[in-house]
Design an enzyme around this catalytic site. Structure first.
Site, PDB file in Angstrom:
ATOM      1  N   CYS A  33      23.512 -22.146  -4.844  1.00 39.07           N
ATOM      2  CA  CYS A  33      24.480 -21.656  -3.855  1.00 39.07           C
ATOM      3  C   CYS A  33      24.151 -20.233  -3.420  1.00 39.07           C
ATOM      4  O   CYS A  33      24.702 -19.746  -2.445  1.00 39.07           O
ATOM      5  CB  CYS A  33      25.913 -21.757  -4.370  1.00 39.07           C
ATOM      6  SG  CYS A  33      26.412 -20.422  -5.463  1.00 39.07           S
ATOM      7  N   CYS A 102      33.189 -15.427  -6.745  1.00 36.15           N
ATOM      8  CA  CYS A 102      32.412 -14.212  -7.011  1.00 36.15           C
ATOM      9  C   CYS A 102      33.048 -13.390  -8.128  1.00 36.15           C
ATOM     10  O   CYS A 102      32.340 -12.817  -8.966  1.00 36.15           O
ATOM     11  CB  CYS A 102      32.276 -13.371  -5.748  1.00 36.15           C
ATOM     12  SG  CYS A 102      31.344 -14.192  -4.436  1.00 36.15           S
TER      13      CYS A 102
END
Length: 124
Positions: A33, A102
């Protein structure tokens, strides 16, 4: 979309780099990703005296890495282990829902680098 703090930490990230002979090192993320975070710790007497990171990823990944290093520098191992992805997100005044992963990476990097340090101490 992004808070001023996210933009600030993306444009001027703190503690970027490597620590030679780091006491704890960890790399977390998913190269598929695109977000990969590597964290380096220097620990003295149970206190994180220095921390650096290298992150490959989007602006939110860089910002969460940067703020996470600021959050743990000067903290004890025990204090650093209590930092959650929610605390990282709050320190940045929020993240868009599609970027919350994140902050999870930042939490995982902290915990994995400390785990690496503790494993090295056991083997001494």
């Amino acid at each position: 979309m992004y808070s001023e703090k996210v933009l600030e930490h993306f444009m001027n990230p703190r503690n970027v780099g490597e620590i030679e002979n780091a006491d704890g090192v960890a790399q977390v993320g998913n190269p598929k990703c695109g977000d990969v975070m590597k964290m380096y710790l220097k620990i003295e007497n149970g206190v994180i005296v220095d921390v650096k990171f290298k992150t490959l990823g989007c602006g939110a990944a860089i910002a969460t890495s940067s703020i996470a290093t600021e959050m743990i520098k000067g903290k004890t191992i025990e204090e650093a282990l209590k930092i959650t992805n929610k605390a990282v997100t709050e320190a940045l005044d929020g993240l868009p829902p599609n970027k919350l992963h994140c902050s999870v990476l930042a939490e995982e990097a902290i915990k994995a680098a400390i785990e690496d340090y503790l494993n090295k101490q056991k083997n001494k």
